[in-house]
Design a protein around this motif. Structure first.
Motif, PDB file in Angstrom:
ATOM      1  N   VAL A 139       0.840  -1.194   0.000  1.00  0.00           N
ATOM      2  CA  VAL A 139       0.000   0.000   0.000  1.00  0.00           C
ATOM      3  C   VAL A 139       0.879   1.249   0.000  1.00  0.00           C
ATOM      4  O   VAL A 139       0.570   2.248  -0.664  1.00  0.00           O
ATOM      5  CB  VAL A 139      -0.936  -0.005   1.226  1.00  0.00           C
ATOM      6  CG1 VAL A 139      -1.697   1.313   1.342  1.00  0.00           C
ATOM      7  CG2 VAL A 139      -1.903  -1.168   1.146  1.00  0.00           C
ATOM      8  N   ALA A 140       1.988   1.195   0.737  1.00  0.00           N
ATOM      9  CA  ALA A 140       2.944   2.298   0.749  1.00  0.00           C
ATOM     10  C   ALA A 140       3.920   2.194  -0.408  1.00  0.00           C
ATOM     11  O   ALA A 140       4.207   3.184  -1.100  1.00  0.00           O
ATOM     12  CB  ALA A 140       3.704   2.318   2.077  1.00  0.00           C
ATOM     13  N   THR A 141       4.430   0.985  -0.674  1.00  0.00           N
ATOM     14  CA  THR A 141       5.435   0.800  -1.729  1.00  0.00           C
ATOM     15  C   THR A 141       4.863   1.093  -3.103  1.00  0.00           C
ATOM     16  O   THR A 141       5.512   1.729  -3.939  1.00  0.00           O
ATOM     17  CB  THR A 141       5.982  -0.641  -1.682  1.00  0.00           C
ATOM     18  OG1 THR A 141       6.512  -0.906  -0.388  1.00  0.00           O
ATOM     19  CG2 THR A 141       7.068  -0.828  -2.726  1.00  0.00           C
ATOM     20  N   GLY A 142       3.634   0.613  -3.374  1.00  0.00           N
ATOM     21  CA  GLY A 142       3.016   0.859  -4.674  1.00  0.00           C
ATOM     22  C   GLY A 142       2.844   2.340  -4.956  1.00  0.00           C
ATOM     23  O   GLY A 142       3.061   2.805  -6.080  1.00  0.00           O
ATOM     24  N   TYR A 143       2.470   3.093  -3.924  1.00  0.00           N
ATOM     25  CA  TYR A 143       2.329   4.546  -4.076  1.00  0.00           C
ATOM     26  C   TYR A 143       3.670   5.185  -4.411  1.00  0.00           C
ATOM     27  O   TYR A 143       3.766   6.021  -5.322  1.00  0.00           O
ATOM     28  CB  TYR A 143       1.762   5.127  -2.778  1.00  0.00           C
ATOM     29  CG  TYR A 143       1.617   6.628  -2.773  1.00  0.00           C
ATOM     30  CD1 TYR A 143       0.484   7.233  -3.303  1.00  0.00           C
ATOM     31  CD2 TYR A 143       2.606   7.442  -2.236  1.00  0.00           C
ATOM     32  CE1 TYR A 143       0.343   8.616  -3.299  1.00  0.00           C
ATOM     33  CE2 TYR A 143       2.475   8.821  -2.217  1.00  0.00           C
ATOM     34  CZ  TYR A 143       1.343   9.401  -2.751  1.00  0.00           C
ATOM     35  OH  TYR A 143       1.210  10.772  -2.750  1.00  0.00           O
ATOM     36  N   THR A 144       4.709   4.783  -3.689  1.00  0.00           N
ATOM     37  CA  THR A 144       6.038   5.352  -3.899  1.00  0.00           C
ATOM     38  C   THR A 144       6.566   5.039  -5.293  1.00  0.00           C
ATOM     39  O   THR A 144       7.144   5.908  -5.966  1.00  0.00           O
ATOM     40  CB  THR A 144       7.027   4.809  -2.851  1.00  0.00           C
ATOM     41  OG1 THR A 144       6.526   5.108  -1.544  1.00  0.00           O
ATOM     42  CG2 THR A 144       8.397   5.441  -3.010  1.00  0.00           C
ATOM     43  N   LEU A 145       6.373   3.804  -5.757  1.00  0.00           N
ATOM     44  CA  LEU A 145       6.858   3.419  -7.081  1.00  0.00           C
ATOM     45  C   LEU A 145       6.114   4.182  -8.174  1.00  0.00           C
ATOM     46  O   LEU A 145       6.723   4.628  -9.155  1.00  0.00           O
ATOM     47  CB  LEU A 145       6.699   1.911  -7.280  1.00  0.00           C
ATOM     48  CG  LEU A 145       7.511   1.007  -6.350  1.00  0.00           C
ATOM     49  CD1 LEU A 145       7.314  -0.453  -6.730  1.00  0.00           C
ATOM     50  CD2 LEU A 145       8.989   1.367  -6.395  1.00  0.00           C
ATOM     51  N   ALA A 146       4.802   4.325  -8.034  1.00  0.00           N
ATOM     52  CA  ALA A 146       4.031   5.086  -9.021  1.00  0.00           C
ATOM     53  C   ALA A 146       4.470   6.541  -9.037  1.00  0.00           C
ATOM     54  O   ALA A 146       4.597   7.169 -10.096  1.00  0.00           O
ATOM     55  CB  ALA A 146       2.541   4.978  -8.709  1.00  0.00           C
ATOM     56  N   LEU A 147       4.723   7.083  -7.843  1.00  0.00           N
ATOM     57  CA  LEU A 147       5.186   8.461  -7.715  1.00  0.00           C
ATOM     58  C   LEU A 147       6.491   8.657  -8.486  1.00  0.00           C
ATOM     59  O   LEU A 147       6.645   9.615  -9.257  1.00  0.00           O
ATOM     60  CB  LEU A 147       5.401   8.766  -6.232  1.00  0.00           C
ATOM     61  CG  LEU A 147       5.368  10.215  -5.770  1.00  0.00           C
ATOM     62  CD1 LEU A 147       3.932  10.719  -5.764  1.00  0.00           C
ATOM     63  CD2 LEU A 147       5.927  10.314  -4.350  1.00  0.00           C
ATOM     64  N   ALA A 148       7.436   7.736  -8.289  1.00  0.00           N
ATOM     65  CA  ALA A 148       8.742   7.861  -8.934  1.00  0.00           C
ATOM     66  C   ALA A 148       8.652   7.682 -10.443  1.00  0.00           C
ATOM     67  O   ALA A 148       9.354   8.358 -11.205  1.00  0.00           O
ATOM     68  CB  ALA A 148       9.711   6.835  -8.343  1.00  0.00           C
ATOM     69  N   SER A 149       7.779   6.792 -10.895  1.00  0.00           N
ATOM     70  CA  SER A 149       7.739   6.473 -12.324  1.00  0.00           C
ATOM     71  C   SER A 149       7.064   7.553 -13.159  1.00  0.00           C
ATOM     72  O   SER A 149       7.366   7.699 -14.350  1.00  0.00           O
ATOM     73  CB  SER A 149       7.023   5.131 -12.539  1.00  0.00           C
ATOM     74  OG  SER A 149       5.670   5.206 -12.116  1.00  0.00           O
ATOM     75  N   VAL A 150       6.158   8.337 -12.560  1.00  0.00           N
ATOM     76  CA  VAL A 150       5.417   9.327 -13.342  1.00  0.00           C
ATOM     77  C   VAL A 150       6.094  10.690 -13.364  1.00  0.00           C
ATOM     78  O   VAL A 150       5.831  11.504 -14.263  1.00  0.00           O
ATOM     79  CB  VAL A 150       3.970   9.453 -12.806  1.00  0.00           C
ATOM     80  CG1 VAL A 150       3.930  10.301 -11.540  1.00  0.00           C
ATOM     81  CG2 VAL A 150       3.033  10.023 -13.859  1.00  0.00           C
ATOM     82  N   ILE A 151       6.965  10.972 -12.396  1.00  0.00           N
ATOM     83  CA  ILE A 151       7.621  12.283 -12.343  1.00  0.00           C
ATOM     84  C   ILE A 151       8.326  12.637 -13.658  1.00  0.00           C
ATOM     85  O   ILE A 151       8.205  13.769 -14.137  1.00  0.00           O
ATOM     86  CB  ILE A 151       8.609  12.354 -11.159  1.00  0.00           C
ATOM     87  CG1 ILE A 151       7.853  12.395  -9.830  1.00  0.00           C
ATOM     88  CG2 ILE A 151       9.507  13.581 -11.261  1.00  0.00           C
ATOM     89  CD1 ILE A 151       8.747  12.317  -8.612  1.00  0.00           C
ATOM     90  N   PRO A 152       9.065  11.700 -14.292  1.00  0.00           N
ATOM     91  CA  PRO A 152       9.811  12.081 -15.495  1.00  0.00           C
ATOM     92  C   PRO A 152       8.956  12.603 -16.647  1.00  0.00           C
ATOM     93  O   PRO A 152       9.440  13.387 -17.472  1.00  0.00           O
ATOM     94  CB  PRO A 152      10.518  10.774 -15.897  1.00  0.00           C
ATOM     95  CG  PRO A 152      10.643  10.007 -14.634  1.00  0.00           C
ATOM     96  CD  PRO A 152       9.407  10.332 -13.859  1.00  0.00           C
ATOM     97  N   VAL A 153       7.705  12.185 -16.732  1.00  0.00           N
ATOM     98  CA  VAL A 153       6.878  12.588 -17.875  1.00  0.00           C
ATOM     99  C   VAL A 153       6.254  13.967 -17.671  1.00  0.00           C
ATOM    100  O   VAL A 153       5.672  14.533 -18.602  1.00  0.00           O
ATOM    101  CB  VAL A 153       5.772  11.533 -18.123  1.00  0.00           C
ATOM    102  CG1 VAL A 153       4.610  11.715 -17.157  1.00  0.00           C
ATOM    103  CG2 VAL A 153       5.287  11.571 -19.562  1.00  0.00           C
ATOM    104  N   THR A 154       6.414  14.545 -16.479  1.00  0.00           N
ATOM    105  CA  THR A 154       5.736  15.803 -16.164  1.00  0.00           C
ATOM    106  C   THR A 154       6.187  16.946 -17.060  1.00  0.00           C
ATOM    107  O   THR A 154       5.362  17.736 -17.532  1.00  0.00           O
ATOM    108  CB  THR A 154       5.963  16.172 -14.685  1.00  0.00           C
ATOM    109  OG1 THR A 154       5.621  15.063 -13.856  1.00  0.00           O
ATOM    110  CG2 THR A 154       5.119  17.360 -14.298  1.00  0.00           C
ATOM    111  N   ALA A 155       7.484  17.067 -17.294  1.00  0.00           N
ATOM    112  CA  ALA A 155       7.987  18.172 -18.122  1.00  0.00           C
ATOM    113  C   ALA A 155       7.401  18.118 -19.523  1.00  0.00           C
ATOM    114  O   ALA A 155       6.990  19.149 -20.080  1.00  0.00           O
ATOM    115  CB  ALA A 155       9.514  18.131 -18.175  1.00  0.00           C
TER     116      ALA A 155
END
Length: 510
Positions: free
Chosen positions: A55-71
């Protein structure tokens, strides 16, 4: 006339910044608030803690994986649309997580939350930096430091109260009114952005950086939890993630339009500031887990008591941050940030020397306040120095890169500190905790946590020595941040009049 215009512009930027702060506070609060409820979730779903941990790890992994596409998304759709979409996705994920009927649903909806939450901070930072007057960048960035104060201070206490008084579902439903308010304010107060000329998404970069960051964060987290980076479950994803990030680095330095422009690091100010942030965040964020564990395992405090004992440090950080970041508009970065790093290192050293089984709490809180002052003088002033006077088109890439740095540095620091603490405990307890040999270092922390209160009191001096040893490594790592911090500009740069984002430009009052 000029004063009125400037006052109106400052007020407008402050309003925009507060909208961004609300969104960022919601996502930061969510990471701390959920950790308190993991045991309750395990009992409620009759699932092992190893499963609920996702529940915590899945959130953290999704957070890290989507940041690069923001720019790229900001350039393609505009800051307002990206920010509103990310808040809406996070709020939707919160609602669905609160309605979950089983563990699988909860983990899936937490991933959905992470996909939205990962874009909130870089998109919000882009909005504020583009709207702000470079001459008042410090004053504006000081507002962005508010979530750093609110999240760690109120998250554990609020999470514990919601779980105990209402239900675990409340820790997700609490995001709904905040998310709805942010959506309404963003729709009304942020102006429609002007997307840049269409640029193709760097698909090869996305396919290397996003999974690379996710694998790296997962491997580091797993190694830290187990106290063993050599196990296949930790080593394989860590090496795979490092290889993918390395492949992205090679591509980013040669591609015409990379997903994240690493050429920013060739600029002295950006490179020095990013280096200082990486080392400082690695030490500071990594050591955050030590304080609550020390107060609970060595001093016998409850989770709420441990959170309250950390409050003076957090308040010192927040108050100092507001003052120091405003002064960053007048004082050269090289004259403030290194002092902040030195003060924080001194505070950590003072705290380290006092970590024992019977040290008066006022002594520990006093050392914590010194730490807090140093942290407040370092984090946001460094961010201000790095982002000041950036060209309009560079801001999304810069905010995305800084978000990645903080995410990875925090993961590396937490994993490193976890392993060091587990090893120190195993060495000093020699398998006596729980009455059986602790053949693996990763078992030492769990064995101490499983002991009854009386047994923990008996071994408290040895446990305190392990914490003191681990804090020493954090002190050394933080001191290293002085090296890049000294490379920051020694003179306050003249502000450059740069075009502001049409989505956020604040008009002069009529």
């Amino acid at each position: 006339m000029t004063t009125a215009s400037g006052s109106g512009r400052d007020h407008g930027i402050t309003v925009i910044a507060m909208v961004v702060v609300l969104g960022s506070t919601m996502t930061i609060l969510d990471t701390t608030i959920v950790n308190v409820a993991l045991n309750h979730l395990s009992e409620g779903f009759h699932a092992p803690l190893a499963t609920i941990q996702w529940v915590a790890t899945g959130y953290t992994l999704a957070l890290a994986s989507v940041i690069p596409v923001t720019a790229w998304a900001i350039g393609r759709f505009g800051t307002k649309h990206v920010y509103i979409f990310s808040i809406a996705l996070f709020t939707l994920g919160s609602a669905l997580a609160g309605l979950s009927c089983n563990t699988g649903m909860l983990i899936a909806f937490r991933v959905l939350q992470g996909l939205g939450g990962g874009m909130v901070t870089p998109a919000g930072m882009t909005i504020v930096i583009r709207a702000a007057d470079p001459a008042r960048a410090g004053r504006t960035m000081s507002i962005l430091g508010i979530p750093v104060l609110i999240g760690p201070l109120s998250g554990p206490v609020l999470g514990g109260w919601l779980v105990d008084a209402i239900s675990w579902r409340a820790i997700f439903f609490v995001n709904l009114p905040i998310g709805a308010l942010v959506l309404v304010l963003a729709a009304r107060l942020l102006r429609r952005g002007t997307p840049q000329a269409a640029r193709r998404l760097d698909v090869p970069g996305l396919l290397t950086l996003s999974p690379g960051l996710a694998a790296l964060v997962y491997g580091l987290s797993t190694g830290g939890e187990r106290g063993d980076f050599g196990s296949p479950g930790a080593l394989v994803p860590t090496l795979l993630g490092a290889a993918l990030v390395g492949a992205f680095t090679v591509r980013a330095l040669t591609a015409r339009h990379p997903l994240v422009d690493l050429r920013l690091f060739r600029r002295r100010v950006f490179g020095a500031g990013a280096g200082a942030l990486a080392l400082f965040c690695c030490a500071f964020l990594g050591s955050l887990l030590l304080g609550p564990l020390y107060y609970q395992l060595v001093r016998g405090q409850s989770a709420t008591g441990a959170g309250l004992l950390a409050a003076p440090q957090t308040l010192a950080t927040g108050i100092t941050m507001q003052i120091a970041t405003r002064l960053a508009d007048k004082i050269a970065p090289a004259r403030m940030v290194p002092v902040g790093v030195a003060v924080a290192t001194t505070g950590f050293l003072l705290f380290t020397t006092q970590v024992a089984a019977g040290t008066p709490y006022w002594v520990l809180c006093g050392a914590g306040c010194v730490m807090g002052v140093g942290v407040g003088m370092t984090l946001m002033p460094t961010m201000t120095a790095v982002t000041r006077n950036l060209a309009h088109e560079v801001v999304p890439a810069a905010s995305t890169a800084l978000s990645i740095i903080q995410q990875v540095a925090g993961s590396v620091g937490t994993a490193l500190i976890s392993v060091l603490l587990s090893g120190a405990l195993a060495d000093r307890l020699a398998g006596r905790a729980a009455g059986r040999p602790a053949s693996r270092k990763g078992n030492a922390l769990g064995a101490v946590q499983a002991l009854p209160a009386g047994a923990r009191r008996a071994i408290a001096p040895r446990v305190a020595e392990a914490f003191q040893h681990t804090y020493g490594w954090a002190v050394a790592l933080m001191a290293l941040a002085l090296v890049p911090a000294l490379l920051l500009p020694r003179h306050t740069p003249e502000p450059v009049v740069a075009p502001t984002d049409p989505a956020n430009r604040v008009p002069d009052p009529a």
